[in-house]
Scaffold this motif. Sequence first.
Motif, short mmCIF file in Angstrom:
data_model
loop_
_atom_site.label_atom_id
_atom_site.label_comp_id
_atom_site.label_asym_id
_atom_site.label_seq_id
_atom_site.Cartn_x
_atom_site.Cartn_y
_atom_site.Cartn_z
N SER A 145 0.83 -1.21 0.00
CA SER A 145 0.00 0.00 0.00
C SER A 145 0.85 1.25 0.00
O SER A 145 0.60 2.20 -0.75
CB SER A 145 -0.93 0.00 1.22
N ALA A 146 1.89 1.27 0.85
CA ALA A 146 2.74 2.46 0.95
C ALA A 146 3.63 2.62 -0.27
O ALA A 146 3.77 3.72 -0.82
CB ALA A 146 3.59 2.38 2.22
N LEU A 147 4.20 1.52 -0.73
CA LEU A 147 5.17 1.60 -1.82
C LEU A 147 4.53 1.92 -3.16
O LEU A 147 5.17 2.51 -4.03
CB LEU A 147 5.94 0.27 -1.91
N LYS A 160 1.34 22.63 7.42
CA LYS A 160 -0.07 22.57 7.78
C LYS A 160 -0.84 21.57 6.93
O LYS A 160 -1.71 20.84 7.42
CB LYS A 160 -0.69 23.97 7.63
N THR A 161 -0.51 21.49 5.64
CA THR A 161 -1.21 20.57 4.75
C THR A 161 -1.00 19.12 5.18
O THR A 161 -1.94 18.33 5.24
CB THR A 161 -0.73 20.75 3.30
N ILE A 162 0.25 18.77 5.52
CA ILE A 162 0.54 17.39 5.94
C ILE A 162 -0.17 17.06 7.24
O ILE A 162 -0.75 15.98 7.39
CB ILE A 162 2.06 17.19 6.07
N SER A 163 -0.17 17.99 8.18
CA SER A 163 -0.84 17.76 9.47
C SER A 163 -2.34 17.56 9.28
O SER A 163 -2.93 16.62 9.82
CB SER A 163 -0.58 18.93 10.40
N LEU A 164 -2.96 18.43 8.50
CA LEU A 164 -4.41 18.34 8.29
C LEU A 164 -4.78 17.11 7.47
O LEU A 164 -5.76 16.42 7.78
CB LEU A 164 -4.92 19.61 7.61
N ALA A 165 -3.98 16.82 6.43
CA ALA A 165 -4.27 15.65 5.60
C ALA A 165 -4.12 14.36 6.40
O ALA A 165 -4.89 13.41 6.23
CB ALA A 165 -3.36 15.63 4.38
N ALA A 178 6.62 10.97 3.92
CA ALA A 178 5.38 11.76 3.90
C ALA A 178 4.22 10.95 3.35
O ALA A 178 3.09 11.00 3.87
CB ALA A 178 5.59 13.03 3.07
N SER A 179 4.46 10.18 2.29
CA SER A 179 3.40 9.35 1.70
C SER A 179 2.92 8.31 2.71
O SER A 179 1.71 8.07 2.86
CB SER A 179 3.91 8.65 0.43
N SER A 180 3.88 7.69 3.40
CA SER A 180 3.51 6.64 4.34
C SER A 180 2.84 7.20 5.59
O SER A 180 2.05 6.50 6.24
CB SER A 180 4.74 5.81 4.73
N VAL A 181 3.12 8.45 5.94
CA VAL A 181 2.47 9.06 7.11
C VAL A 181 0.96 9.13 6.89
O VAL A 181 0.17 8.79 7.77
CB VAL A 181 3.05 10.46 7.39
N VAL A 182 0.54 9.59 5.70
CA VAL A 182 -0.89 9.69 5.43
C VAL A 182 -1.52 8.30 5.40
O VAL A 182 -2.60 8.08 5.97
CB VAL A 182 -1.12 10.41 4.08
N THR A 183 -0.84 7.34 4.75
CA THR A 183 -1.34 5.97 4.73
C THR A 183 -1.39 5.38 6.14
O THR A 183 -2.32 4.64 6.50
CB THR A 183 -0.46 5.09 3.83
N PHE A 184 -0.38 5.71 6.95
CA PHE A 184 -0.32 5.24 8.33
C PHE A 184 -1.55 5.70 9.12
O PHE A 184 -2.21 4.90 9.80
CB PHE A 184 0.94 5.78 9.00
N PHE A 185 -1.88 6.97 9.02
CA PHE A 185 -3.01 7.48 9.78
C PHE A 185 -4.34 6.92 9.27
O PHE A 185 -5.26 6.69 10.05
CB PHE A 185 -3.03 9.01 9.76
N ARG A 186 -4.43 6.66 7.96
CA ARG A 186 -5.65 6.04 7.43
C ARG A 186 -5.79 4.62 7.98
O ARG A 186 -6.89 4.21 8.39
CB ARG A 186 -5.60 6.01 5.91
N SER A 187 -4.70 3.87 8.00
CA SER A 187 -4.73 2.51 8.55
C SER A 187 -5.00 2.53 10.05
O SER A 187 -5.73 1.68 10.57
CB SER A 187 -3.40 1.79 8.27
N LEU A 188 -4.41 3.50 10.74
CA LEU A 188 -4.64 3.62 12.19
C LEU A 188 -6.10 3.90 12.46
O LEU A 188 -6.70 3.29 13.36
CB LEU A 188 -3.77 4.74 12.77
N GLY A 189 -6.70 4.80 11.69
CA GLY A 189 -8.12 5.07 11.85
C GLY A 189 -8.95 3.83 11.61
O GLY A 189 -9.91 3.55 12.36
N GLY A 190 -8.58 3.05 10.58
CA GLY A 190 -9.31 1.83 10.32
C GLY A 190 -9.17 0.82 11.44
O GLY A 190 -10.15 0.20 11.86
N ALA A 191 -7.95 0.66 11.96
CA ALA A 191 -7.71 -0.32 13.02
C ALA A 191 -8.46 0.06 14.31
O ALA A 191 -9.15 -0.77 14.91
CB ALA A 191 -6.21 -0.42 13.30
#
Length: 537
Positions: free
Chosen positions: A137-139, A286-291, A416-429
């Motif tokens: 997913s991240a790669l 700010k964009t990275i934090s909010l996204a 940076a790409s994996s951070v957004v994916t990380f938070f999406r997966s964390l929300g799902g978990a």
Amino acid sequence: MATTTPTGVRGGSRTATTPDGAPMTHPEIMKALSGLMLGMFVAILSSTIVSNALPQIITDLGGTQSSYTWVVTAALLSMTAATPLWGKLADLFSKKLLVQISLVVYVLGSVVAGMSQNTGTLIACRVVQGIGVGGLSALAQIVMAAMISPRERGRYSGYLGAVFAVATVGGPLLGGVITDTEWLGWRWCFYVGVPFAVIALIVLQRTLKLPVVRRDVKVDWLGAFLISGAVSLLLIWVTQAGDSYDWISWQTWTMTAGAVALGALFVLVESRASDPIIPLRLFRNKTISLASAASLFVGVAMFSGTVFFSQYFQLARNESPTMSGVLTIPMIGGLFVSSTVSGLVITRTGKWKAWLVSGGVLLTAGLGLLGSLRYDTPYWKIALFMALTGLGLGMMMQNLVLATQNQVAPEDLGAASSVVTFFRSLGGAVGVSALGAVMAHQVTGYVKDGLTALGPKAAALGGTGGGTGGGGIPDLDKLPAPIREVVESAYGHGVGDVFLYSAPFALLGLVLVVFIREVALKSKPLTGAAAPASPED
């Protein structure tokens, strides 16, 4: 520090180029991405193919509602914890090799999962699967960013979204057919992805050509351990609270305090690490934090849909696993259309915020309307609500990553790409764990209320709710008609509650997206000055 330019990308080019400097055509880019998209297909297929088989799997293995939740959560947890690590490794080592390793990890986890004789083994194998899927997913996003400019990437992100949609709709359908086919059985839900993964390995070796970037750095293993421990403690607490112990208890205080302590240590370690797994300086943007925060809330909605719809159709409407997959097509259709169309339009205009805001509105509305679900809700209403939810998800998922990638330096692209994916997966978990616990509690309460309303009839019929009182997954066909209706009603109402509780999270995601400042997508790939580089083998 000098950076290397990925194969097919040269300093001032607007899009990827071939080794001789000529712009790559669309077919050439698609060929280069074919193995990557097949790998992504495998990753999503593994996440969705078991969804409609889970009620049967848990029944056969003698599991409970908690086991049901953990089979899903275990994969999400390991995927969440591994995603930042894969992203960091992508900044240091061969991206193609990492994709291939993640596929091998996935295959090993799948094969052993298919042999499981109890839920404990299955959950452990799902952890291994999740590590591999997290890498894929991240790669996938990282490799695309290395080859294609943000402006053009919208188009190809749309194709990636389409692959996601096909795997998401195909997974439950295929899983349902396999489960309903007597000579196959649910174990083949784990085996069926293996040949796809092997083909993806071969195609990747032949088609994906990127440079190897070599840097003298260290991998932040301590950071990876601390973030994994913090997330694990949090999920164990959420899953078990209200069942194994009270919400207000010493176990709650111990685990939450431990999660907070590990989280604080993680921040401390990351602030001092020479190469942190998640560079904290990224959050100054700010964009990275909010996204990232918005992705957290989108993850709750994204995974709750795929996980709990299978229980709704099978346990509230007594549909087969195959039909359960067919009935979810409106949601996947909406996701397919919106992800593809939004990607194409974003490529032409360079503007993405309107799509994010519109997606947030549709997602919130769809989940709110799904909160009205009952076991006898007309299907046309359910289909409409699912379509709205799918449209919203398709507009938000890939485009949050896209907006983030547009804001970072080349050396931080993977992280940076994996951070957004990380938070999406964390929300799902966290979402699946918490909402699964809520649903178990709600269903138990609704069953008790329904049996009480039946009065003496329930006692005469053995009124235990088909085992739901003990936390098991009921077999509706074995229940007397009056009790079966009680159980169906309880699951219908319980799943409706889950979606209703998900809607405020989608609303929070919408609010965060509104405050993201739109920066038109760049027409140049995220690379530094061109430097000699040897293509990957």
